[in-house]
Design an enzyme around this catalytic site. Structure first.
Site, PDB file in Angstrom:
ATOM      1  CD  GLN A   1      -2.684  -1.334  -0.087  1.00 29.89           C
ATOM      2  OE1 GLN A   1      -3.573  -0.258  -0.406  1.00 29.89           O
ATOM      3  NE2 GLN A   1      -2.510  -2.293  -0.940  1.00 29.89           N
TER       4      GLN A   1
ATOM      5  CG  HIS B   1      -1.426   2.396  -3.896  1.00 34.77           C
ATOM      6  ND1 HIS B   1      -1.735   2.236  -5.163  1.00 34.77           N
ATOM      7  CD2 HIS B   1      -1.958   1.304  -3.357  1.00 34.77           C
ATOM      8  CE1 HIS B   1      -2.407   1.111  -5.479  1.00 34.77           C
ATOM      9  NE2 HIS B   1      -2.414   0.369  -4.110  1.00 34.77           N
TER      10      HIS B   1
ATOM     11  CD  GLU C   1      -8.431   1.481   0.571  1.00 33.80           C
ATOM     12  OE1 GLU C   1      -8.716   1.438  -0.482  1.00 33.80           O
ATOM     13  OE2 GLU C   1      -7.533   1.841   0.955  1.00 33.80           O
ATOM     14  CG  HIS C   2      -6.797  -2.978   1.739  1.00 37.85           C
ATOM     15  ND1 HIS C   2      -6.442  -1.648   1.362  1.00 37.85           N
ATOM     16  CD2 HIS C   2      -7.671  -3.213   0.752  1.00 37.85           C
ATOM     17  CE1 HIS C   2      -6.643  -1.340  -0.046  1.00 37.85           C
ATOM     18  NE2 HIS C   2      -7.381  -2.473  -0.279  1.00 37.85           N
TER      19      HIS C   2
ATOM     20  CG  ASP D   1      -5.113  -4.186  -4.262  1.00 39.35           C
ATOM     21  OD1 ASP D   1      -6.089  -3.795  -3.807  1.00 39.35           O
ATOM     22  OD2 ASP D   1      -3.952  -3.678  -4.022  1.00 39.35           O
TER      23      ASP D   1
ATOM     24  CG  HIS E   1     -50.996  15.325   4.269  1.00 41.41           C
ATOM     25  ND1 HIS E   1     -50.685  16.362   3.782  1.00 41.41           N
ATOM     26  CD2 HIS E   1     -49.580  14.290   4.097  1.00 41.41           C
ATOM     27  CE1 HIS E   1     -49.359  16.348   3.120  1.00 41.41           C
ATOM     28  NE2 HIS E   1     -48.894  15.271   3.317  1.00 41.41           N
TER      29      HIS E   1
END
Length: 433
Positions: free
Chosen positions: A262, A265, A330-331, A365, A424
């Site tokens: 990661q 990235h 996230e992971h 991924d 109503h």
């Protein structure tokens, strides 16, 4: 050599140190927002003319008409046939696994009949059209095409429009091949905020869609935020994240590589390891020092680990669960002897959970099957991975019998009168007599 932070939950300032580590300022500064607003306004008012102007300016791609920016289907098929056989096999295998997983996510109609004969239920329908943004140029993200397009098609979306920048006319055959495999309907070589605007508002050539999905740079993210409401969006994604929980029995080289996966990235990505084995944290730190120079993206990894990485000592597996829930990554890798027991011990917040020593995040991924579009920046506390359900919508069904209308009408009228909404109440009462 990365200078990754070392934290210990027993430190008096651990809570503050963790909060500082996790903090991230999202999306865009004023300059970016101003530029994006200008582009959105121009595309909304000028359509194709603005798209052509910004495409020539930012992507050095000068075309006479937006139709010249559309890639025909035979070009997508040609790309699929021209890539190496190994890559085509990988695309097709990943596609099949993603599709099979997605098919399990389909929401379906249901109904039941009340005791008074009233039928109540839910009708599920697919979105009519979706736009998919894919980063382009030298970068190749075929996995992003598969992960976004296949669930949309499984949901039943009829029109899937992909936009991908092609700086200087440069196209990536692997991305185009992925579009062919995934069943994308139309592809335009348009990128940036102008592509998001075209999908949101429509132009003379590019159709407006109901939802925009897919990753992009800070201008794309800012544009998606601005057009939300006119169209739906998937999410405003932050930097990639991985949290590994390890009992000290996994090969330290494996864990170092997982953290690198990661960190490579970008410089803002976050890699964190939790363990109750202090000596193991030392072994992982040594492995990272030794293996880093083998990485082509070593400088990015080093900067990411220096800025936002951490090796964290926790007291035991129970505290690891508590800290993991705070981080809501996230992971999340559970590199432990019994990952199911840890999951059952109260793990609640993570985009995707990778169980056991042999399940690397990288498999998710590309080809495991579940979607790799995941909530970041602690949003896993309240949001979920991209899936088929993001391309479907629900309509409530109410079909009253005469008896049901009379019974429900009394209740509705009483509440409506209480709110001072006489019309109503009258509408309900008339059917109650």
């Amino acid at each position: 050599m990365p200078t990754i932070a070392r934290l210990d939950t027993q430190q008096p300032d651990f809570d503050q140190a963790l909060e500082r580590l996790l903090s991230w300022e999202s999306v865009a500064d004023t300059g970016v927002r101003d530029a994006v607003d200008e582009i959105l306004g121009a595309v909304r008012s000028e359509g194709d003319t603005a798209v052509l102007r910004y495409t020539a300016k930012f992507d050095r791609l000068d075309r006479a008409a937006v139709s010249d920016l559309e890639i025909p289907h035979d070009r997508l098929q040609a790309a699929l046939e021209s890539i190496p056989a190994e890559q085509r096999k990988a695309l097709e295998m990943a596609s099949a696994r993603i599709r099979r997983y997605a098919e399990h996510q389909l929401m379906r109609d249901w109904d039941f009949t009340d005791e008074d004969g009233t039928v109540l239920g839910q009708r599920v329908t697919a979105l009519d059209s979706v736009g998919l943004y894919v980063p382009g140029g030298k970068a190749a993200y075929p996995s992003s095409v598969l992960m976004n397009a296949i669930p949309a098609k499984v949901a039943g979306v009829e029109l899937l429009v992909m936009v991908v920048p092609a700086p200087g006319g440069e196209l990536n055959d692997l991305v185009l091949a992925a579009a062919a495999v995934a069943g994308v309907d139309r592809v335009f070589t348009v990128g940036g905020a102008q592509a998001v605007a075209a999908l949101a508002y429509g132009t003379q050539t590019i159709p407006a869609v109901d939802k925009i999905v897919g990753p992009g740079n800070i201008f794309v993210a800012a544009a998606k935020r601005e057009v939300f409401g006119t169209v739906g969006i998937d999410m405003i994604a932050g930097p990639s994240e991985i949290l590994v929980v390890c009992d000290g029995e996994t090969d330290p080289d494996w864990i170092a590589a997982d953290l690198f996966s990661q960190a490579e990235h970008d410089e803002q990505a976050q890699s964190i390891l939790l363990s109750w084995d202090d000596a193991f944290l030392d072994r992982v730190a040594e492995a990272m020092d030794r293996l880093l120079e083998e990485m082509p993206r070593a400088e990015i990894i080093r900067t990411s680990l220096d800025k936002r990485g951490a090796l964290v000592k926790v007291r035991d597996s129970a505290e690891a669960v508590a800290v993991a829930n705070r981080i809501a990554p996230e992971h999340l890798e559970l590199s432990v002897a019994d990952p199911q027991a840890m999951l059952d011990a109260g793990l609640r917040h993570a985009g995707a959970i990778f169980m056991g020593r042999y399940t690397s995040e990288a498999l998710g991924d590309y080809c495991a099957g579940p979607n790799h579009v995941l909530p970041t920046s602690r949003t896993a506390r309240f949001s979920s991975p991209l899936g088929v359900y993001d391309f479907q919508k629900r309509s409530s069904i109410i079909h009253c019998s005469a008896e049901g209308a009379a019974k429900l009408g009394e209740t509705a009228a009483a509440l409506a009168h209480g709110e001072g909404l006489t019309a109503h109440a009258r509408s309900a009462e008339l059917r109650s007599r």
